[in-house]
Design an enzyme around this catalytic site. Structure first.
Site, PDB file in Angstrom:
ATOM      1  N   THR A   1       0.863  -1.054   0.076  1.00 36.15           N
ATOM      2  CA  THR A   1      -0.026  -0.152  -0.208  1.00 36.15           C
ATOM      3  C   THR A   1       1.348   1.438   0.096  1.00 36.15           C
ATOM      4  OG1 THR A   1      -1.999  -1.098   0.824  1.00 36.15           O
ATOM      5  CG2 THR A   1      -1.483   1.129   1.810  1.00 36.15           C
TER       6      THR A   1
ATOM      7  N   HIS B   1       2.346   1.565  -3.784  1.00 37.19           N
ATOM      8  CA  HIS B   1       0.753   2.697  -4.397  1.00 37.19           C
ATOM      9  C   HIS B   1       1.061   4.235  -4.463  1.00 37.19           C
ATOM     10  CE1 HIS B   1      -0.677  -0.912  -6.164  1.00 37.19           C
ATOM     11  NE2 HIS B   1      -1.343  -1.269  -5.039  1.00 37.19           N
TER      12      HIS B   1
END
EC number: 1.1.1.103
Length: 341
Positions: free
Chosen positions: A40, A43
């Site tokens: 995450t 990202h």
């Protein structure tokens, strides 16, 4: 205090100086010792479409960590200054049906640490005490720093009975590899993991999988024949989000097989529903960790001899965070630990 923040709405993460968070009435103030970089966070670093829609700017990011209790709000019970803790990154509302029924991991109003509110890539983190998990003394700081993704692996792997079963795992990222180790530890017969990244397939071999298969070079059907499998896989753990991997899983599942899905596929993925219907497959979506049953299982698995240390491939001081992100993005790593001490 020093912190890593998403400072600008463009690719990158920046070292910043921010105010030390206040410790609320029901909060713990945690002095961070080690953090780990999550997919995450990658990202967010890349500033992809999901990040642009989700992440407020500026904000401190990060949600995988271990630290010590430095201060407590007046309403906190059950903790002491100096306790070693990690914490559940999903902060739930407490008043929706699932929260009130004890299924907090399915809260419809979840806020994420380091996603929707300030995160753990900082010298201090303020966290509701009910989200903190006191660590056993025999769980190392390095292991505790990856309890968040380890919890994803445990939640997925233990979604269905694995004892004596043949298990297919699609996706040899760190979570998939940890799930494979859990499956072997709890008594699965054959654990087969697939990917196209040879570095991570080698990591999976070190974690004890029966076979790590590069599907760009080897047919899964040949591996099944080699292992004497005549009826397909009993349990599938989909960890990749890759449509072709999920299709292959559906094709190789036994009738009555069960699939736990953690990987997030792209929108409008095509599914051969004939495989699902005529085989009588069960597909279960997995999100986060069960609060806090998964956390107790994580500690117990480690205490009972599960060794996932090979997944911890890189460790570096926080000032080298750029190198840490580059290492994660390269795909030539397991988990990357950043030291704050």
């Amino acid at each position: 205090m020093k912190a890593l923040s998403k400072l600008h709405a463009k690719p990158g993460i920046w070292m910043t100086d921010v105010e030390k968070p206040e410790c609320g009435y029901n909060d713990l103030l945690i002095k961070i010792k080690k953090t780990a970089i999550c997919g995450t966070d990658v990202h967010i670093y890349k500033w992809d479409d999901w990040s642009q829609k989700t992440i407020p700017v500026p904000m401190v990011v990060g949600h995988e960590y271990v630290g010590e209790v430095a201060a407590m709000g007046d309403g906190v019970r059950g903790f002491e200054i100096g306790d070693r803790v990690s914490g559940e990154g999903h902060i739930t509302c407490g008043h929706c049906r699932n929260c009130r029924a004890g299924r907090r991991h399915l809260c419809r109003n979840t806020y994420g640490v380091g996603v929707n509110r300030p995160g753990a890539f900082a010298e201090y983190l303020a966290l509701p005490a009910e989200n903190a998990f006191k660590l056993p003394d025999d769980v190392t700081d390095e292991m505790a720093a990856v309890f968040d993704p380890f919890g994803n692996a445990v939640h997925t792997a233990l979604a269905f009975d694995l004892v004596g079963e043949d298990v297919l795992i699609t996706g040899a990222g760190p979570i998939g590899i940890m799930a494979a180790a859990v499956a072997r530890h709890v008594g699965a017969r054959h654990v087969v993991i697939t990917d196209v990244n040879e570095y991570r397939l080698d990591l999976a071999r070190k974690m004890g999988v029966t076979r790590a298969v590069d599907v760009s070079k080897e047919k899964l059907s040949d591996v099944m024949t080699e292992l004497g499998m005549k009826e397909g896989f009993d349990v599938g753990l989909e960890m990749s989000g890759v449509p072709s991997a999920f299709s292959q899983m559906l094709e190789t599942m036994n009738h009555g097989g069960k699939i736990a899905m953690l990987g997030i596929p792209p929108e409008n993925i095509a599914i051969d529903w004939n495989q699902v219907i005529f085989k009588g497959l069960v597909i279960k979506g997995i999100y986060g960790r069960e609060m806090f049953e998964t956390w107790y299982k994580m500690a117990s698995l480690l205490q009972s001899g599960l060794d996932i240390s090979p997944i911890l491939t890189h460790e570096m001081p926080i000032d080298d965070f750029e190198k840490g992100f580059e290492t994660m993005i390269s795909g030539q790593s397991g988990k990357v630990i950043l030291n704050w001490d």
